[in-house]
Every structure is written in C-alpha cells, then in structure tokens.
Design a protein around this motif. Sequence first.
Motif, PDB file in Angstrom:
ATOM      1  N   UNK A  35       0.824  -1.209   0.000  1.00  0.00           N
ATOM      2  CA  UNK A  35       0.000   0.000   0.000  1.00  0.00           C
ATOM      3  C   UNK A  35       0.860   1.261   0.000  1.00  0.00           C
ATOM      4  N   UNK A  36       1.864   1.289   0.858  1.00  0.00           N
ATOM      5  CA  UNK A  36       2.729   2.468   0.962  1.00  0.00           C
ATOM      6  C   UNK A  36       3.564   2.635  -0.305  1.00  0.00           C
ATOM      7  N   UNK A  37       4.056   1.522  -0.860  1.00  0.00           N
ATOM      8  CA  UNK A  37       4.822   1.589  -2.106  1.00  0.00           C
ATOM      9  C   UNK A  37       3.975   2.154  -3.235  1.00  0.00           C
ATOM     10  N   UNK A  38       2.728   1.701  -3.331  1.00  0.00           N
ATOM     11  CA  UNK A  38       1.821   2.200  -4.362  1.00  0.00           C
ATOM     12  C   UNK A  38       1.602   3.699  -4.217  1.00  0.00           C
ATOM     13  N   UNK A  39       1.367   4.148  -2.988  1.00  0.00           N
ATOM     14  CA  UNK A  39       1.131   5.571  -2.752  1.00  0.00           C
ATOM     15  C   UNK A  39       2.335   6.411  -3.162  1.00  0.00           C
ATOM     16  N   UNK A  40       3.538   5.968  -2.809  1.00  0.00           N
ATOM     17  CA  UNK A  40       4.720   6.758  -3.156  1.00  0.00           C
ATOM     18  C   UNK A  40       5.010   6.721  -4.654  1.00  0.00           C
ATOM     19  N   UNK A  41       4.658   5.636  -5.327  1.00  0.00           N
ATOM     20  CA  UNK A  41       4.792   5.608  -6.786  1.00  0.00           C
ATOM     21  C   UNK A  41       3.861   6.637  -7.425  1.00  0.00           C
ATOM     22  N   UNK A  42       2.626   6.691  -6.942  1.00  0.00           N
ATOM     23  CA  UNK A  42       1.685   7.688  -7.448  1.00  0.00           C
ATOM     24  C   UNK A  42       2.185   9.106  -7.161  1.00  0.00           C
ATOM     25  N   UNK A  43       2.673   9.332  -5.946  1.00  0.00           N
ATOM     26  CA  UNK A  43       3.140  10.666  -5.571  1.00  0.00           C
ATOM     27  C   UNK A  43       4.327  11.101  -6.425  1.00  0.00           C
ATOM     28  N   UNK A  44       5.260  10.204  -6.671  1.00  0.00           N
ATOM     29  CA  UNK A  44       6.414  10.542  -7.500  1.00  0.00           C
ATOM     30  C   UNK A  44       5.977  10.913  -8.914  1.00  0.00           C
ATOM     31  N   UNK A  45       4.946  10.263  -9.419  1.00  0.00           N
ATOM     32  CA  UNK A  45       4.441  10.555 -10.759  1.00  0.00           C
ATOM     33  C   UNK A  45       3.689  11.877 -10.801  1.00  0.00           C
ATOM     34  N   UNK A  46       3.046  12.243  -9.700  1.00  0.00           N
ATOM     35  CA  UNK A  46       2.167  13.416  -9.680  1.00  0.00           C
ATOM     36  C   UNK A  46       2.894  14.716 -10.005  1.00  0.00           C
ATOM     37  N   UNK A  47       4.128  14.861  -9.536  1.00  0.00           N
ATOM     38  CA  UNK A  47       4.861  16.103  -9.744  1.00  0.00           C
ATOM     39  C   UNK A  47       4.672  17.118  -8.633  1.00  0.00           C
ATOM     40  N   UNK A  48       3.717  16.881  -7.720  1.00  0.00           N
ATOM     41  CA  UNK A  48       3.496  17.821  -6.614  1.00  0.00           C
ATOM     42  C   UNK A  48       3.799  17.203  -5.248  1.00  0.00           C
ATOM     43  N   UNK A  49       4.598  16.142  -5.272  1.00  0.00           N
ATOM     44  CA  UNK A  49       5.161  15.598  -4.035  1.00  0.00           C
ATOM     45  C   UNK A  49       6.550  16.203  -3.870  1.00  0.00           C
ATOM     46  N   UNK A  50       6.752  16.949  -2.786  1.00  0.00           N
ATOM     47  CA  UNK A  50       7.972  17.721  -2.599  1.00  0.00           C
ATOM     48  C   UNK A  50       9.001  17.029  -1.717  1.00  0.00           C
ATOM     49  N   UNK A  51       8.707  15.836  -1.244  1.00  0.00           N
ATOM     50  CA  UNK A  51       9.692  15.085  -0.481  1.00  0.00           C
ATOM     51  C   UNK A  51       9.995  15.683   0.886  1.00  0.00           C
ATOM     52  N   UNK A  52      11.259  15.592   1.327  1.00  0.00           N
ATOM     53  CA  UNK A  52      11.624  15.983   2.699  1.00  0.00           C
ATOM     54  C   UNK A  52      11.882  17.477   2.877  1.00  0.00           C
ATOM     55  N   UNK A  53      10.886  18.308   2.595  1.00  0.00           N
ATOM     56  CA  UNK A  53      11.038  19.734   2.901  1.00  0.00           C
ATOM     57  C   UNK A  53      10.306  20.032   4.211  1.00  0.00           C
ATOM     58  N   UNK A  54      10.730  21.060   4.898  1.00  0.00           N
ATOM     59  CA  UNK A  54      10.145  21.411   6.190  1.00  0.00           C
ATOM     60  C   UNK A  54       8.832  22.165   6.012  1.00  0.00           C
ATOM     61  N   UNK A  55       8.100  22.316   7.117  1.00  0.00           N
ATOM     62  CA  UNK A  55       6.869  23.098   7.093  1.00  0.00           C
ATOM     63  C   UNK A  55       7.167  24.549   6.722  1.00  0.00           C
ATOM     64  N   UNK A  56       8.296  25.056   7.173  1.00  0.00           N
ATOM     65  CA  UNK A  56       8.672  26.437   6.857  1.00  0.00           C
ATOM     66  C   UNK A  56       8.929  26.619   5.365  1.00  0.00           C
ATOM     67  N   UNK A  57       9.618  25.650   4.749  1.00  0.00           N
ATOM     68  CA  UNK A  57       9.882  25.723   3.311  1.00  0.00           C
ATOM     69  C   UNK A  57       8.587  25.599   2.514  1.00  0.00           C
ATOM     70  N   UNK A  58       7.689  24.736   2.970  1.00  0.00           N
ATOM     71  CA  UNK A  58       6.400  24.592   2.293  1.00  0.00           C
ATOM     72  C   UNK A  58       5.603  25.890   2.397  1.00  0.00           C
ATOM     73  N   UNK A  59       5.651  26.507   3.571  1.00  0.00           N
ATOM     74  CA  UNK A  59       4.957  27.782   3.759  1.00  0.00           C
ATOM     75  C   UNK A  59       5.511  28.845   2.809  1.00  0.00           C
ATOM     76  N   UNK A  60       6.817  28.872   2.685  1.00  0.00           N
ATOM     77  CA  UNK A  60       7.459  29.842   1.796  1.00  0.00           C
ATOM     78  C   UNK A  60       7.039  29.626   0.343  1.00  0.00           C
ATOM     79  N   UNK A  61       6.949  28.350  -0.070  1.00  0.00           N
ATOM     80  CA  UNK A  61       6.563  28.038  -1.447  1.00  0.00           C
ATOM     81  C   UNK A  61       5.117  28.418  -1.743  1.00  0.00           C
TER      82      UNK A  61
END
Length: 214
Positions: A35-61
Amino acid sequence: MVVQAVTIFHHEEQRKSSCSDPAPSSWDPADDLRCITTTFQYLQTSGWYWGPISASKAREALLTKSEGTFLVRDSSHPQYMLALSVKTRCGPTSVRIEYSKGCFWLDSVSPGLPQLQSFPDVLSLIQHYTSSGHAAQDQTSSDIHPQMEPDPSQHAAKDRGVPLKLKHPLHKLEVFPSLQHLTRLTINRHTNCPNQLPLPKPLLFYLQDYPFSI
C-alpha cells in the motif's frame, strides 16, 4: 513491468473495498508495504510531491499562491509519513496525513468527527477533496477542520481549526509534468472508464498507471 502490474492490481482491489470498514485482525504487514509503495509511486508521478522539505519551506513556497494551492511532503513528525501543505484563507498551513492498515486520512480535530473519511492511497484522498462531485456529500473540503502540523517559525495559534479548500497542486519546477502526463490527466478528467477507450494496449496501461485527474 512486474512492479507496474502489482501496483495497478493493488489499487483496483483497494478501490473496490471501503476503508471505512475495519481492517481484518489478521492484517499482513506485507500489505502495508504494498500500500505504501503504491502511494509513493503515485506521488512521484504526480509532480506535486515535494519530499523531505520542512513546514517552513512549504509555507514559503505557498505564501504567494492563491487559496487552495497545495502540495504533499514528508512529515516532520517522526510518527507520520506525510503531510498536506495548503494555502488557506489565513495563509499557508500543514495537515498531517494518518495511515493505518491500508487506509489514509487527514488528522482531524472536528468536534463529533474523530476521524475523516479514509482512502486506499493519498492520491484518492486528495482527489476526493478537490473534486466538486463530492461537494454535496457528508464531508466537503470547505468543512474540513484538520489538526494542523505546527510550524516552528510561526507562533502557535489558539485555534488551528482552519477550513481547507483544495484546488490546485503546486508542482516542483524540476519535475514539471510531461506532455504525455498532462494528456493522461485530461483523459482521466473526461472519462470514468479509460480502459474502455479504443486505444492500443500500451496506452491503456499508461492510463492505468496513474488513474487520477490531478
């Protein structure tokens, strides 16, 4: 090709069952991995999965984006895998995504609603709350009052119950979707049965690899 086939099969099987049903007591940890592998495959394909960024970096974006713009990232909390960061009417904020035994849901603090609707993968969760087709049902995006993930750069708010509206994903510039993927999204937005389209099998498999419209 074997990995893709497993991913498609798992997604279709999960969508047939409701995550609102209790998981069987004999839940196999290997199912978590699938289940988790499937979700991360979908997320990698989506283009809007930003990986290991912090809440502060996400807020800035998200700070200069319109209300409803969102992205998914790794959660900064060690007990959670993922978080949804979104621009609300009060500014950018983040919501933890819960996971247990094949189901994902938003961490909610709504009175009388201990757990929001759950889904077999994160993409199905996001699509549910961005789709206007669910607006008349029990829990719409404008009614969500989730538990916000704290941002160390911001002062703690007294009330973190900010209604969310999910409208537009924020893509990473370096992984902006290809023309093929954009075409796939357009097809998925206009049909609920892409496997019945008169297309060559390789194209049908490509559509099935990402059965979402976001």
